[in-house]
Scaffold this motif. Structure first.
Motif, short mmCIF file in Angstrom:
data_model
loop_
_atom_site.label_atom_id
_atom_site.label_comp_id
_atom_site.label_asym_id
_atom_site.label_seq_id
_atom_site.Cartn_x
_atom_site.Cartn_y
_atom_site.Cartn_z
N LEU A 159 0.86 -1.18 0.00
CA LEU A 159 0.00 0.00 0.00
C LEU A 159 0.90 1.23 0.00
O LEU A 159 1.97 1.23 0.61
N VAL A 160 0.46 2.28 -0.68
CA VAL A 160 1.19 3.54 -0.73
C VAL A 160 0.27 4.66 -0.27
O VAL A 160 -0.87 4.76 -0.71
N ILE A 161 0.76 5.49 0.65
CA ILE A 161 0.01 6.65 1.12
C ILE A 161 0.72 7.91 0.65
O ILE A 161 1.90 8.10 0.92
N LEU A 162 0.00 8.77 -0.04
CA LEU A 162 0.50 10.10 -0.39
C LEU A 162 -0.06 11.07 0.63
O LEU A 162 -1.27 11.25 0.74
N ALA A 163 0.83 11.69 1.43
CA ALA A 163 0.42 12.65 2.46
C ALA A 163 0.62 14.06 1.92
O ALA A 163 1.75 14.45 1.58
N ILE A 164 -0.44 14.83 1.83
CA ILE A 164 -0.42 16.17 1.26
C ILE A 164 -0.56 17.20 2.38
O ILE A 164 -1.45 17.08 3.25
N TYR A 165 0.30 18.20 2.36
CA TYR A 165 0.20 19.30 3.32
C TYR A 165 -0.55 20.46 2.65
O TYR A 165 -0.07 21.03 1.67
N PRO A 166 -1.74 20.83 3.17
CA PRO A 166 -2.53 21.87 2.50
C PRO A 166 -1.92 23.26 2.58
O PRO A 166 -2.36 24.17 1.88
N GLY A 167 -0.89 23.43 3.43
CA GLY A 167 -0.29 24.74 3.59
C GLY A 167 0.44 25.23 2.35
O GLY A 167 0.43 26.43 2.05
N ASN A 168 1.13 24.32 1.62
CA ASN A 168 1.87 24.79 0.45
C ASN A 168 2.02 23.76 -0.67
O ASN A 168 2.63 24.06 -1.70
N ASP A 169 1.49 22.57 -0.51
CA ASP A 169 1.70 21.56 -1.55
C ASP A 169 1.07 21.94 -2.88
O ASP A 169 1.61 21.61 -3.94
N PHE A 170 -0.07 22.61 -2.84
CA PHE A 170 -0.73 22.96 -4.10
C PHE A 170 0.03 24.09 -4.81
O PHE A 170 0.21 24.06 -6.03
N THR A 171 0.48 25.08 -4.05
CA THR A 171 1.28 26.14 -4.66
C THR A 171 2.65 25.62 -5.09
O THR A 171 3.24 26.14 -6.05
N ASP A 172 3.18 24.61 -4.40
CA ASP A 172 4.44 24.00 -4.83
C ASP A 172 4.31 23.35 -6.20
O ASP A 172 5.32 23.11 -6.88
N ASN A 173 3.07 23.04 -6.58
CA ASN A 173 2.84 22.38 -7.87
C ASN A 173 2.59 23.36 -9.00
O ASN A 173 2.14 22.95 -10.08
#
Length: 377
Positions: A159-173
């Protein structure tokens, strides 16, 4: 006569310089100054954790850190898990890496304990959970994808879990080139283009030069070299702040994270879908969780944003369309804080409570919130 006098003077100067450097090194050791370097340049991902690095991280919190020979936190497992082991690989950024706390206090190690203590956890299929922490501070979703391809996949997780931090992960993309990592662009036909122009940056060229490799080899053996590296890092951070590329130190109530552009969201969608395809091709399954940003769980509810979870809702729609299970942690963590306003999940003693990364309470609560959901997946 002049030549011999010049040679003697040069020898005296060189001896003085060497003696001074040795005295400085000794002095730094005597006062206990140490800035271990946990990161190194990486040709595929821009940078990554340094194999065999160890020491205490003191920039935020105080975590005892040990990086294994494969370049991720924790003891080095066999590449192939045992028959009774259900292996879970976790990808993410600094909230996953969690250098601020000792390894046993991280949410990943606490989640492993919670899963193995559960009397009814169908996802384990009767085995014992083993969680591997592939998080690296500052990583984007694109770097998580590359971590899967070039590091985590080799350990054959179930199993693989992708942990996303809402503070900056979207802007990092945000699409486009980077000077310290690969950038990604979504092409018109829906495919991903990986921009490796970071390899032409001055920083990358120096770190891969003869002088840079010598500096890199000395960094965890010389306190003086560590001090110089720390000074360089702090100067770079000040410059990024002055250019508006990095947030200023927190003060007062934390601000909500900035909104990412529509292009960044499209790229986030494409990167996660590609990661899902890659994971499924290996015979594993991908799940997605998101952590919390400080503003979402600030103890004083009256000063929080009226819409603290709008990014989670948008991500949830994206993941539902992709057929991926998703568990946002921020709403349940906020409820826990509202029930006990003495509970502070971000920040450390000596810093600003409520700001920064999860402290031990944040890691513990996150693991306890995740375990029941994960067992049913």
């Amino acid at each position: 006569m002049r030549c011999s006098r010049l040679a003697l003077n040069l020898l005296l100067i060189a001896s003085t310089v060497v003696a001074t450097l040795l005295m400085m090194e000794l002095g730094l050791r005597l006062v206990g100054m140490r800035y271990p370097a946990f990161y190194k340049v990486d040709a595929r991902r821009g940078y990554g954790l340094r194999p065999h690095a160890e020491g205490v991280q003191i920039r935020e919190g105080q975590g005892q850190v040990q990086i294994n020979a494969a370049g991720f936190r924790g003891s080095l497992p066999d590449h192939n898990p045992k028959e009774d082991t259900f292996r879970i690989a976790v990808l993410g950024d600094s909230f996953t890496e969690a250098l601020q706390v000792d390894e046993q206090k991280t949410w990943i190690r606490q989640l492993q304990y919670q899963l193995n203590s559960s009397k009814n956890c169908p996802v384990l299929r009767g085995g014992q959970a083993e969680l591997l922490n592939f998080g690296v501070g500052g990583y984007s979703t694109g770097q998580a994808l590359l971590t899967w391809r070039y590091q985590a996949k080799a350990f054959h997780p179930d199993l693989v879990i992708l942990a996303i931090y809402p503070g900056n992960d979207f802007t990092d993309n945000e699409p486009g080139p980077r000077d310290d990592r690969p950038g990604f662009v979504l092409k018109a036909d829906g495919s991903l283009f990986q921009d490796n122009s970071f390899q032409s940056s001055a920083g990358y060229r120096f770190r891969t030069s003869v002088a840079g490799r010598m500096f890199d080899g000395l960094i965890n053996h010389s306190r003086l070299v560590q001090l110089l590296n720390e000074a360089k890092n702090r100067f770079s951070a000040l410059r990024r702040r002055s250019q508006g590329l990095e947030a200023m130190p927190a003060s007062g109530v934390p601000s909500p994270p900035p909104n990412a552009s529509p292009e960044a969201w499209l790229l986030t969608d494409a990167l996660i879908r590609q990661l899902n395809r890659d994971v499924r091709a290996s015979g594993a399954r991908l799940l997605v969780v998101s952590t919390s940003s400080p503003d979402q769980v600030w103890p004083d509810a009256s000063v929080r944003s009226a819409t603290p979870f709008h990014q989670e809702r948008r991500l949830g729609r994206l993941l539902k369309a992709a057929g991926l299970a998703y568990r946002p942690l921020a709403p349940s963590l906020q409820r826990a804080v509202d029930q006990d306003q003495s509970l502070v999940l971000h920040g450390f003693q000596g810093g600003e409570p409520g700001h920064g990364h999860w402290n031990e309470s944040g890691h513990d609560l996150a693991a306890r919130q995740l375990a029941p959901w994960l067992c049913q997946q």
